[in-house]
Design a protein around this motif. Structure first.
Motif, PDB file in Angstrom:
ATOM      1  N   GLU B 177       0.827  -1.198   0.000  1.00 44.99           N
ATOM      2  CA  GLU B 177       0.000   0.000   0.000  1.00 44.99           C
ATOM      3  C   GLU B 177       0.868   1.258   0.000  1.00 44.99           C
ATOM      4  OE1 GLU B 177      -3.991   0.614   2.175  1.00 44.99           O
ATOM      5  OE2 GLU B 177      -2.474   1.580   3.417  1.00 44.99           O
ATOM      6  N   ALA B 179       3.862   1.511  -1.106  1.00 44.26           N
ATOM      7  CA  ALA B 179       4.466   1.621  -2.438  1.00 44.26           C
ATOM      8  C   ALA B 179       3.483   2.294  -3.401  1.00 44.26           C
ATOM      9  CB  ALA B 179       4.862   0.239  -2.949  1.00 44.26           C
ATOM     10  N   SER B 180       2.224   1.898  -3.336  1.00 43.56           N
ATOM     11  CA  SER B 180       1.237   2.477  -4.252  1.00 43.56           C
ATOM     12  C   SER B 180       1.034   3.960  -3.948  1.00 43.56           C
ATOM     13  CB  SER B 180      -0.089   1.717  -4.163  1.00 43.56           C
ATOM     14  OG  SER B 180      -0.772   2.047  -2.973  1.00 43.56           O
ATOM     15  N   MET B 181       1.134   4.330  -2.671  1.00 37.93           N
ATOM     16  CA  MET B 181       0.961   5.740  -2.303  1.00 37.93           C
ATOM     17  C   MET B 181       2.102   6.610  -2.817  1.00 37.93           C
ATOM     18  SD  MET B 181      -0.235   4.945   1.531  1.00 37.93           S
ATOM     19  CE  MET B 181      -0.257   6.545   2.303  1.00 37.93           C
ATOM     20  N   GLY B 183       3.360   6.121  -5.756  1.00 34.05           N
ATOM     21  CA  GLY B 183       3.245   6.157  -7.214  1.00 34.05           C
ATOM     22  C   GLY B 183       3.921   4.973  -7.890  1.00 34.05           C
ATOM     23  N   ILE B 184       4.328   3.990  -7.096  1.00 35.30           N
ATOM     24  CA  ILE B 184       4.894   2.775  -7.688  1.00 35.30           C
ATOM     25  C   ILE B 184       3.726   1.908  -8.157  1.00 35.30           C
ATOM     26  CG2 ILE B 184       6.163   0.635  -7.165  1.00 35.30           C
ATOM     27  CD1 ILE B 184       7.712   2.297  -5.040  1.00 35.30           C
TER      28      ILE B 184
END
Ligand code: ATP
Ligand code: MG
Lengths: 241, 292
Positions: B177, B179-181, B183-184
């Motif tokens: 999560e 990582a997604s925050m 921008g990955i």
């Protein structure tokens, strides 16, 4: 036009709705505090803005564009960086690597420029400079908070969401964190700050909102909030200035 | 008896390198996607069959068949991720495990239905079967296995430790999560991991094909060994997976030569039991406990 305009924000988890229609605006250049007791819905609000929740309705506009329904990647690319509750430093990566990854929302950034920005970031955080090759999990709570801030700033956000940056830190470190927040704003980044430490938060904020079980109880200037009897009763009750 | 020891060690390391490759793919998926892939061995089985069909059925030249099998399996890894993992990614780990168990039953049966049950052989990478170095007959196939395994470990090290992509893969494995925050693209990272894991599995398959028979059941056997290697080395630990694979290869080969050939497969698991008794977290297990 507000930088961030939230209207009628509802959010629910499987267990039920926890945000019951929030209206929040953040103007460019402001620090806005979002206060409230445990479980009031502060973290949920930030997670809704960042696109991390699946059941959200209402309006979330950022710089005139709707963010609702976008994923976290698109939202951080649009310019909203989120420094989450619990810091969420990558434990198995070094300080430098953690900071570098903060720029992942800018895929066109060249390697050399990225490294240069990281070096510049380390200038602002002497503690991190000293620990630059240490793994994330070896850092103290205060250092992890600094690292999370540095990583968030590497996104060069227009709006920075901070979730309880002072949680669990010694008073001296808390002051350091708030000094950094004030500095961040001085450099032109807008901040939406979630805090339990109302006193500190209101001391740096331009405006604040007080949340109670998923609703905005009251909003206004720090002085007004601090002296509002409703707020004192509901939330600040035990806290002495 | 001792005279053949160097030879046995050579052979054991060669077999162990295959287990290590398979185990490496297994561990990567655990680390990057929290997926315990019970179908990991089937990547090897499919890789070996694709090579067999290309080589014998279609008549593609040897090296082309070898490379094509590996490349096709990378693509299969992505398909596998999309079909077996992606729909369940927000569900419990158990749901995904059951899904991979389902795939590990389905895949051999698809091959059984299309290719039939009879095992087949594939020639080795080099026409020359080997040469003597002192007391050791250096079998070229085992040598190839070891060289390719070392190359893959080095490649993996370089990718994970020296590139931004590697850092993103690591970040994704540590906190999806977050990582997604940043921008990955978590989806891309997960697909890359599956593809790479399938490549490792396929390499183990096409490399072991000339040594053992290519059979429908080979995936299950390899998966068991890879899983045991992973437990011996320390659950989810990359150097541990490699060491565990080599240990099992050695144990089998030495056990078969000195103690009992029919019980060959049992020696690896005997070591597994011993390791679990002495170091329940595996050889490198403590490191993980500290990190967590
Ligand atoms: N993942 C979740 N699933 C179900 N309910 C949740 C989840 N996360 C939070 N909640 C509930 O939503 C409400 C708001 O929680 P939230 O974490 O937003 O509060 P908060 O104001 O950030 O509190 P704190 O100050 O303790 O961090 C609480 O009642 C909480 O129990
Ligand atoms: Mg919270």
């Amino acid at each position: 036009m507000s930088l961030l305009a939230i209207e009628g924000l509802h959010a629910r988890y499987n267990a039920g709705e926890v945000l019951h229609g929030l209206d929040i605006t953040v103007e460019e250049g402001e620090i806005v505090a979002l206060l409230g007791a445990n479980g009031a819905g502060k973290t949920t609000t930030l997670r809704a803005i960042s696109g991390l929740l699946s059941h959200v309705s209402g309006k979330i506009d950022f710089a005139g564009e709707t963010m609702l329904g976008k994923g976290p990647g698109a939202i951080v690319r649009a310019g909203i960086a989120h420094v989450p509750e619990g810091r969420r430093v990558f434990p198995g990566l070094t300080v430098r690597e953690n900071i570098l990854l903060g720029a992942s929302n800018r895929p066109t950034l060249k390697r050399a420029a990225r490294e240069q920005e990281m070096e510049a970031m380390l200038e602002h955080f002497p503690d991190l400079r000293r620990m630059q090759n240490a793994l994330g999990w070896t850092l103290s709570g205060g250092q992890q908070q600094m690292l999370a801030l540095a990583r968030g700033l590497m996104a060069t956000p227009k709006l920075l969401l901070l979730d309880e940056p002072s949680l669990g830190l010694a008073p001296l470190i808390v002051q350091q964190v708030f000094r950094i927040i004030a500095e961040i704003r001085k450099r032109g980044t807008t901040v939406l700050l979630v805090e339990q430490n109302a006193h500190m938060a209101l001391s740096v904020a331009d405006r604040g909102y007080v949340l109670e079980t998923g609703r905005i109880l009251v909003s206004g200037k720090p002085d007004a909030l601090w002296n509002d009897p409703k707020v004192r009763a509901a939330y600040l009750g035990g806290v002495e200035a | 008896m001792l005279a053949i020891l160097p030879q046995l060690i050579y052979t054991g390391l060669g077999i162990g390198a295959i287990y290590a490759l398979c185990s490496l793919g297994f561990v990567l998926l655990i680390r990057a996607a929290n997926v315990v892939n019970f179908a990991q061995g089937q990547f090897s089985m499919l890789g070996a069959y694709i090579m067999l069909v290309l080589l014998v059925g279609v008549g593609v030249p040897y090296w082309a068949a070898f490379l094509l099998a590996v490349i096709l399996m990378a693509g299969f890894g992505v398909v596998f991720a999309g079909a077996v993992y992606w729909p369940l990614r927000h569900r419990s780990q158990l749901a995904v495990i059951i899904s991979t168990i389902g795939a590990s039953i389905l895949l051999p049966n698809v091959v059984l239905a299309t290719y039939g049950p009879s095992p087949a052989t594939v020639p080795g990478l080099f026409a020359n079967p080997g040469f003597m170095v002192g007391p050791i007959f250096v079998d070229t196939q085992y040598l190839s296995v070891m060289v390719i395994t070392v190359a893959m470990v080095v490649l993996q090290y370089v990718i994970f430790e020296k590139t931004l992509l590697g850092k993103k893969l690591q970040a994704t494995s540590q906190d999806k999560e977050m990582a997604s925050m940043l921008g990955i693209s978590v989806a891309a990272m997960v697909l890359i991991t599956f593809a790479y894991s399938a490549i490792l599995g396929a390499l183990a398959g096409v490399l072991v094909a000339p040594i053992l028979f290519v059979s429908v059941g080979m995936g299950g056997t390899l998966a068991l060994k890879a899983f045991a290697a992973n437990i011996i080395g320390g659950y989810g630990n990359i150097p541990g997976a490699i060491l565990g694979g080599l240990i099992i290869g050695l144990a089998e080969t030495l056990g078969a030569a000195y103690i009992s050939t029919p019980y060959k497969d049992a020696f690896g698991f005997l070591i597994l039991l011993l390791v679990l008794l002495v170091r329940p977290r595996g050889l490198f297990g403590e490191l993980i406990a500290e990190k967590a």
